[in-house]
Write a protein that holds these residues in place. Structure first.
Motif: not given
Length: 283
Positions: A63-72
């Motif tokens: 979830h942390e990885a997906v959230a970071t990619e989405t924000v970027t």
């Protein structure tokens, strides 16, 4: 696909459809447009770990990885849009064209207001309209009936216009110098607030049938507004809506915003809307 809200479908062709009702604009431009699309995909992580990790740890990591990619991805999309919007703004200013972005929820009366505005102003000022909807040419046909130049931008399942769509519509419209352009955005109180189109003024409509707490519930779009129009005031005797409370709520998120109460149907208050347009033209 809009990464900021998840609208659109991954298998949809990129880009919006720009349509011109028959005999509406003098000519159509066949400009070839080169589009650069930036794609980022969430990749499954093929870790070669031994299975000593707990399930909870792996779940949190994903979830942390997906959230970071989405924000970027969202940041990149908005940054690219802002650059295109700056180009649009320079293009409009060089021609003395004043453009307004009309935003609201569906059914607030944007198209009715535009019909009345075009009829009242086009005898003294050239007016063009960009209509934004997910499907159909229904609103463009209504504007066409006023004798105004208009193009329809259909976004498919997209929930807002962006600067690239707007530039394509402007190229098709080819509005005359020293004229007015009204952009009727897709009916939505969320994403249109995030996407600068290059306009010189953001106008948010709210109708008295929607509730006077809308500025608090959808604070971002009211925070970026230059003008808030409270429409359908002819219905005030029949609904539970407090115009003063609505204005207080709007000013709580945007202290300097102008608020105008009017009825696009009866014509009440329209002169204040036209005065605001004149003030922006003088500025």
């Amino acid at each position: 696909m809009c990464a900021t809200c998840g609208c659109g479908k991954l298998d949809e062709p990129a880009g919006a459809r720009i349509s011109v009702p028959a005999e509406t604009v003098p000519h159509e431009h066949g400009h070839p447009h080169e589009h650069e699309h930036e794609h980022e995909h969430g990749h499954g992580h093929g870790h070669g770990h031994s299975h000593g990790h707990t399930h909870d740890h792996d779940h949190d990591h994903d979830h942390e990885a997906v959230a970071t990619e989405t924000v970027t991805l969202e940041q990149k999309i908005l940054a690219k849009n802002d650059g295109l919007a700056a180009d649009n703004r320079a293009w409009l200013q060089a021609r003395g064209i004043l453009a307004f972005n009309l935003m609201s929820s569906p059914g607030s009366g944007k198209t009715t207001l535009l019909e009345r505005t075009v009829k009242d102003l086009q005898s003294s000022t050239p007016v063009s309209v960009i209509e934004g909807d997910q499907e159909t040419l229904l609103d463009a046909d209504r504007i066409k009936a006023t004798g105004c130049a208009v193009v329809q931008v259909n976004t498919g399942s997209g929930c807002h216009l962006d600067a690239e769509m707007t530039r394509g519509a402007l190229d098709t419209l080819s509005p005359p110098n020293e004229s007015l352009v009204f952009v009727e955005n897709v009916g939505n109180l969320v994403c249109p607030a995030l996407f600068d189109l290059g306009e010189q003024g953001k106008v948010v409509l709210i109708s008295v049938t929607e509730g006077d707490d809308k500025p608090l519930k959808y604070s971002h779009i009211f925070a970026v507004a230059d003008l808030v129009i409270v429409n359908k005031v002819d219905l005030l005797p029949y609904v539970d809506f407090d115009p003063e409370a609505c204005e207080r709520n709007a000013r709580s998120v945007n202290p300097d915003v102008r608020v105008i109460n009017l009825s696009a149907t009866s014509g009440e208050g329209l002169e204040r809307w036209y005065e605001w347009i004149s003030e922006r033209r003088r500025e």
